[in-house]
Design a protein around this motif. Structure first.
Motif, PDB file in Angstrom:
ATOM      1  N   GLN A 182       1.008  -0.988   0.292  1.00 28.51           N
ATOM      2  CA  GLN A 182       0.056  -0.195  -0.007  1.00 28.51           C
ATOM      3  C   GLN A 182       0.908   1.177  -0.175  1.00 28.51           C
ATOM      4  OE1 GLN A 182      -2.424  -0.561   3.140  1.00 28.51           O
ATOM      5  NE2 GLN A 182      -3.952  -1.277   2.771  1.00 28.51           N
ATOM      6  N   SER A 183       2.110   1.145  -0.044  1.00 30.86           N
ATOM      7  CA  SER A 183       2.747   2.648   0.475  1.00 30.86           C
ATOM      8  C   SER A 183       3.453   2.025  -0.990  1.00 30.86           C
ATOM      9  CB  SER A 183       4.068   2.023   2.160  1.00 30.86           C
ATOM     10  OG  SER A 183       4.395   3.495   2.142  1.00 30.86           O
ATOM     11  N   SER A 184       3.834   3.239  -1.737  1.00 36.07           N
ATOM     12  CA  SER A 184       4.670   3.479  -3.008  1.00 36.07           C
ATOM     13  C   SER A 184       5.901   4.528  -2.536  1.00 36.07           C
ATOM     14  CB  SER A 184       3.500   4.364  -3.954  1.00 36.07           C
ATOM     15  OG  SER A 184       3.126   5.293  -3.269  1.00 36.07           O
ATOM     16  N   GLU A 185       5.735   5.176  -1.034  1.00 37.30           N
ATOM     17  CA  GLU A 185       6.932   7.037  -0.446  1.00 37.30           C
ATOM     18  C   GLU A 185       7.288   5.623  -0.452  1.00 37.30           C
ATOM     19  OE1 GLU A 185       7.377  10.305   1.585  1.00 37.30           O
ATOM     20  OE2 GLU A 185       6.030   8.964   2.569  1.00 37.30           O
ATOM     21  N   LYS A 186       9.309   5.563  -1.469  1.00 36.34           N
ATOM     22  CA  LYS A 186      10.715   5.771  -0.339  1.00 36.34           C
ATOM     23  C   LYS A 186      10.823   5.923   0.617  1.00 36.34           C
ATOM     24  CE  LYS A 186      11.351   2.800  -4.582  1.00 36.34           C
ATOM     25  NZ  LYS A 186      12.943   2.972  -6.094  1.00 36.34           N
ATOM     26  N   TYR A 187      11.703   5.665   2.261  1.00 35.92           N
ATOM     27  CA  TYR A 187      12.108   6.592   2.785  1.00 35.92           C
ATOM     28  C   TYR A 187      12.692   5.540   3.807  1.00 35.92           C
ATOM     29  CZ  TYR A 187       8.311   4.470   5.810  1.00 35.92           C
ATOM     30  OH  TYR A 187       7.523   3.527   6.446  1.00 35.92           O
ATOM     31  N   HIS A 211      22.655  11.817  -3.049  1.00 37.71           N
ATOM     32  CA  HIS A 211      21.804  12.070  -3.700  1.00 37.71           C
ATOM     33  C   HIS A 211      20.775  11.125  -3.988  1.00 37.71           C
ATOM     34  CE1 HIS A 211      24.813  15.374  -3.924  1.00 37.71           C
ATOM     35  NE2 HIS A 211      26.019  14.429  -4.577  1.00 37.71           N
ATOM     36  N   LEU A 212      20.147  10.338  -3.045  1.00 33.12           N
ATOM     37  CA  LEU A 212      18.931  10.043  -3.538  1.00 33.12           C
ATOM     38  C   LEU A 212      17.706  11.000  -3.864  1.00 33.12           C
ATOM     39  CD1 LEU A 212      20.001   7.320  -0.876  1.00 33.12           C
ATOM     40  CD2 LEU A 212      20.426   7.162  -3.325  1.00 33.12           C
ATOM     41  N   ASP A 213      17.608  11.398  -4.833  1.00 39.84           N
ATOM     42  CA  ASP A 213      16.558  12.389  -5.285  1.00 39.84           C
ATOM     43  C   ASP A 213      15.037  11.315  -4.559  1.00 39.84           C
ATOM     44  OD1 ASP A 213      18.459  13.873  -5.831  1.00 39.84           O
ATOM     45  OD2 ASP A 213      18.435  13.109  -7.619  1.00 39.84           O
ATOM     46  N   ASP A 214      15.009  10.068  -5.010  1.00 34.96           N
ATOM     47  CA  ASP A 214      13.744   9.755  -4.493  1.00 34.96           C
ATOM     48  C   ASP A 214      12.827   8.128  -3.624  1.00 34.96           C
ATOM     49  OD1 ASP A 214      15.714   7.584  -5.530  1.00 34.96           O
ATOM     50  OD2 ASP A 214      14.263   6.048  -6.323  1.00 34.96           O
ATOM     51  N   ILE A 215      14.644   9.238  -2.768  1.00 33.32           N
ATOM     52  CA  ILE A 215      14.291   8.632  -1.455  1.00 33.32           C
ATOM     53  C   ILE A 215      14.273   9.852   0.080  1.00 33.32           C
ATOM     54  CG2 ILE A 215      14.617   6.952   0.490  1.00 33.32           C
ATOM     55  CD1 ILE A 215      16.169   4.608  -1.524  1.00 33.32           C
ATOM     56  N   LYS A 216      13.389   9.626   0.451  1.00 29.67           N
ATOM     57  CA  LYS A 216      13.456  10.582   1.875  1.00 29.67           C
ATOM     58  C   LYS A 216      13.774  10.016   3.151  1.00 29.67           C
ATOM     59  CE  LYS A 216       8.994  13.162  -0.149  1.00 29.67           C
ATOM     60  NZ  LYS A 216       7.970  13.592   0.611  1.00 29.67           N
TER      61      LYS A 216
END
Length: 230
Positions: A182-187, A211-216
């Motif tokens: 259910q979680s699409s966010e990468k963090y 520089h992991l632009d797609d990960i928070k």
């Protein structure tokens, strides 16, 4: 009958439920859930809070260290040598059938991180109570070796007890699989108080260097009052 009860120092219940108080809370809950005969002894000021998931008895009129060193000591003296465990702090320094928990010796190794009063108190009383105690609890092999070396006590006297896990983190594999789907966010989640020994600044610097632009990066944690602002 009292001798069969394991008494727990309940001063941790007067603190915010973070860090070491959370450790103590979950240890008490795990012991009771596993049908160990425990009784948490807490200051009387908490008597209106009676929804704890383990048995609690309330005693004494004092607060903070004064409650721990006098009221709790007087309570235990009436229990004919019953065992006391302190999961948070050192516990009453004059009570002998006692197992304290020493989480680490950061105040010993890095005194510059702490306030003067905090550092002075623990540098004086930690070696004393560790040598008097029947056993000592800590949370890692690293701390076990450090305590044995710096406080000059036998490593066999120090027991490593892993942290207890809160029930909300004990979900089954199927639930975890659904949650991940259910979680699409990468963090990346870092849970730590904002004090020097947690290396939060270094963690942020390392994350930014990748520089992991797609990960928070999410940081969760409070700032302890015993630490210096550095």
């Amino acid at each position: 009958m009292d001798k069969k009860i394991i008494y727990i120092n309940g001063r941790f219940l007067t603190h915010k439920m973070t860090g070491i108080p959370r450790f103590a809370y979950e240890m008490c809950r795990a012991m009771y859930r596993n049908r160990m005969n425990i009784m948490v002894v807490a200051p009387k000021i908490l008597e209106e809070l009676n929804d704890f998931p383990f048995p609690v008895t309330y005693y004494g009129k004092k607060k903070s260290h004064a409650w721990e060193q006098w009221d709790l000591y007087c309570f235990m003296r009436k229990k004919s040598g019953a065992l006391l465990i302190s999961f948070s702090g050192l516990g009453p320094i004059c009570y002998k059938p006692h197992i304290p928990t020493i989480h680490d010796l950061s105040f010993w190794e890095n005194p510059q991180w702490f306030s003067f009063s905090y550092n002075l108190f623990y540098r004086i009383f930690t070696p004393w109570i560790a040598r008097k105690a029947q056993r000592v609890i800590t949370v890692s092999r690293f701390s076990q070796k450090e305590i044995a070396k710096d406080l000059e006590i036998s490593v066999e006297k120090i027991f490593v007890v892993p942290n207890a896990v809160a029930p909300q983190l004990q979900s089954d594999a199927k639930t975890n699989e659904i949650s991940r789907a259910q979680s699409s966010e990468k963090y990346i989640l870092m849970v730590a108080s904002r004090d020097p020994r947690k290396n939060v600044a270094l963690a942020v610097e390392a994350f930014l260097s990748l520089h992991l632009d797609d990960i928070k990066l999410y940081l969760i944690g409070d700032e302890g009052s015993v630490f210096k602002n550095t």
